[in-house]
Design an enzyme around this catalytic site. Structure first.
Site, PDB file in Angstrom:
ATOM      1  N   ARG A 114      13.656 -15.421  -4.365  1.00 58.06           N
ATOM      2  CA  ARG A 114      12.290 -15.068  -4.748  1.00 58.06           C
ATOM      3  C   ARG A 114      11.350 -15.030  -3.549  1.00 58.06           C
ATOM      4  O   ARG A 114      10.177 -14.707  -3.695  1.00 58.06           O
ATOM      5  CB  ARG A 114      11.768 -16.089  -5.757  1.00 58.06           C
ATOM      6  CG  ARG A 114      11.930 -15.624  -7.203  1.00 58.06           C
ATOM      7  CD  ARG A 114      11.349 -16.677  -8.058  1.00 58.06           C
ATOM      8  NE  ARG A 114      10.818 -16.298  -9.312  1.00 58.06           N
ATOM      9  CZ  ARG A 114      11.488 -16.229 -10.456  1.00 58.06           C
ATOM     10  NH1 ARG A 114      12.774 -16.384 -10.475  1.00 58.06           N
ATOM     11  NH2 ARG A 114      10.866 -15.986 -11.569  1.00 58.06           N
ATOM     12  N   ARG A 174       8.260 -18.649 -24.344  1.00 57.71           N
ATOM     13  CA  ARG A 174       8.299 -19.554 -23.188  1.00 57.71           C
ATOM     14  C   ARG A 174       6.883 -19.932 -22.757  1.00 57.71           C
ATOM     15  O   ARG A 174       5.989 -19.101 -22.770  1.00 57.71           O
ATOM     16  CB  ARG A 174       9.015 -18.863 -22.023  1.00 57.71           C
ATOM     17  CG  ARG A 174      10.511 -18.870 -22.163  1.00 57.71           C
ATOM     18  CD  ARG A 174      11.199 -17.966 -21.193  1.00 57.71           C
ATOM     19  NE  ARG A 174      10.596 -17.921 -19.864  1.00 57.71           N
ATOM     20  CZ  ARG A 174      11.063 -17.136 -18.881  1.00 57.71           C
ATOM     21  NH1 ARG A 174      12.110 -16.365 -19.102  1.00 57.71           N
ATOM     22  NH2 ARG A 174      10.489 -17.123 -17.708  1.00 57.71           N
ATOM     23  N   ARG A 222       2.522 -15.460 -11.831  1.00 56.57           N
ATOM     24  CA  ARG A 222       3.890 -15.075 -11.480  1.00 56.57           C
ATOM     25  C   ARG A 222       3.939 -13.662 -10.906  1.00 56.57           C
ATOM     26  O   ARG A 222       4.696 -13.380  -9.986  1.00 56.57           O
ATOM     27  CB  ARG A 222       4.797 -15.196 -12.712  1.00 56.57           C
ATOM     28  CG  ARG A 222       5.070 -16.655 -13.066  1.00 56.57           C
ATOM     29  CD  ARG A 222       5.497 -16.794 -14.503  1.00 56.57           C
ATOM     30  NE  ARG A 222       6.821 -16.288 -14.757  1.00 56.57           N
ATOM     31  CZ  ARG A 222       7.243 -15.871 -15.948  1.00 56.57           C
ATOM     32  NH1 ARG A 222       6.422 -15.863 -16.977  1.00 56.57           N
ATOM     33  NH2 ARG A 222       8.474 -15.470 -16.110  1.00 56.57           N
TER      34      ARG A 222
HETATM   35  P1  AMP Z   1      12.398 -16.697 -14.707  1.00 53.22           P
HETATM   36  O1  AMP Z   1      13.139 -16.993 -15.957  1.00 53.22           O
HETATM   37  O2  AMP Z   1      13.253 -16.059 -13.644  1.00 53.22           O
HETATM   38  O3  AMP Z   1      11.134 -15.923 -14.944  1.00 53.22           O
HETATM   39  O4  AMP Z   1      11.959 -18.110 -14.083  1.00 53.22           O
HETATM   40  C1  AMP Z   1      11.139 -19.014 -14.805  1.00 53.22           C
HETATM   41  C2  AMP Z   1      10.552 -20.043 -13.862  1.00 53.22           C
HETATM   42  O5  AMP Z   1      11.616 -20.789 -13.234  1.00 53.22           O
HETATM   43  C3  AMP Z   1       9.744 -19.467 -12.698  1.00 53.22           C
HETATM   44  O6  AMP Z   1       8.405 -19.184 -13.030  1.00 53.22           O
HETATM   45  C4  AMP Z   1       9.863 -20.601 -11.666  1.00 53.22           C
HETATM   46  O7  AMP Z   1       9.001 -21.670 -11.975  1.00 53.22           O
HETATM   47  C5  AMP Z   1      11.296 -21.089 -11.875  1.00 53.22           C
HETATM   48  N1  AMP Z   1      12.248 -20.357 -11.002  1.00 53.22           N
HETATM   49  C6  AMP Z   1      13.214 -19.465 -11.365  1.00 53.22           C
HETATM   50  N2  AMP Z   1      13.882 -19.013 -10.308  1.00 53.22           N
HETATM   51  C7  AMP Z   1      13.332 -19.627  -9.216  1.00 53.22           C
HETATM   52  C8  AMP Z   1      13.568 -19.563  -7.834  1.00 53.22           C
HETATM   53  N3  AMP Z   1      14.490 -18.740  -7.312  1.00 53.22           N
HETATM   54  N4  AMP Z   1      12.818 -20.366  -7.028  1.00 53.22           N
HETATM   55  C9  AMP Z   1      11.877 -21.167  -7.509  1.00 53.22           C
HETATM   56  N5  AMP Z   1      11.567 -21.254  -8.814  1.00 53.22           N
HETATM   57  C10 AMP Z   1      12.293 -20.498  -9.672  1.00 53.22           C
END
Ligand code: AMP
Length: 204
Positions: free
Chosen positions: A83, A151, A162
């Site tokens: 990310r 969520r 985000r």
């Molecule tokens: P996602 O399901 O990919 O949208 O991720 C949900 C949340 O998980 C994000 O908003 C971050 O808080 C955390 N997260 C997921 N992937 C990462 C990553 N590669 N690095 C840091 N935080 C992450």
């Protein structure tokens, strides 16, 4: 083959990663799911970041990811990692990435999609109240018949945060690997076809 799917929240990268994983046998690794399913003391620290839409510290995510990658015999599809540039650098130390599939949608579309997103707590299937795939019965999973949930980080302020992080921190990693840009606003099946073609080219 190891691939990363990159796209702003709501772009459909999770949906596409699941389809392509079933077709190819590459393991779908969603770091968001790994973090949501983490157990024990670490869970509190993860939730305090994730619920606000902030990133979880790199050390935590890297530890969980390293464990997961060990089990991937055929290769993997990363969804949600790397990310930022620092994570890309850390990733290069533990695996070779063959390319990136960038799934593009506008910010307006991302906000609209995420506000309607609902998840099944049992099978993980992702629905949308305003667009396909919609649940057949109001807010129930078609397959498990259990109530869908929203969520915490899909609620407005966290979503905007985000999206900002995506543009500032995630997009710069696109220039580090061979990448193919896919229109994420077209029908799911059409995007899948384009991804299949792109993977063949990256694999040559
Ligand atoms: P996602 O399901 O990919 O949208 O991720 C949900 C949340 O998980 C994000 O908003 C971050 O808080 C955390 N997260 C997921 N992937 C990462 C990553 N590669 N690095 C840091 N935080 C992450």
């Amino acid at each position: 083959m190891n691939i990363a799917f990159i796209g702003v929240q709501g772009s459909g990268k999770g949906t596409q990663a699941k389809i392509i994983s079933e077709e190819t046998g590459l393991t779908h690794i969603s770091t968001g799911d790994l973090l949501r399913n983490a157990k024990g003391k670490i869970k509190e620290q993860i939730n305090s970041c994730a619920n606000k839409g902030a990133l979880v510290p790199d050390e935590i995510i890297l530890k969980i990811l390293k464990e997961k990658i060990k089990d991937c015999k055929k290769g993997f599809i990363l969804d949600g990692f790397p990310r930022n540039l620092k994570q890309a650098k850390m990733l290069n130390e533990i695996a070779k990435i063959d390319g990136i599939i960038e799934i593009f949608i506008s910010d307006e579309e991302a906000i609209k999609r995420i506000s309607g997103r609902r998840n099944c707590p049992r099978c993980g299937k992702i629905y949308n109240l305003f667009k396909l795939p919609k649940p057949k019965k109001d807010c129930l999973c078609d397959d498990c018949n259990v109530k869908l949930f929203q969520r915490t980080d899909d609620i407005s302020e966290a979503v905007k945060k985000r999206i900002k992080i995506y543009h500032e921190e995630t997009e710069p990693i696109l220039k580090l690997y061979p990448s193919v840009k896919i229109n994420g606003e077209q029908a799911i099946e059409k995007a899948t076809k384009e991804i299949e073609k792109a993977l063949k080219n990256l694999n040559k």
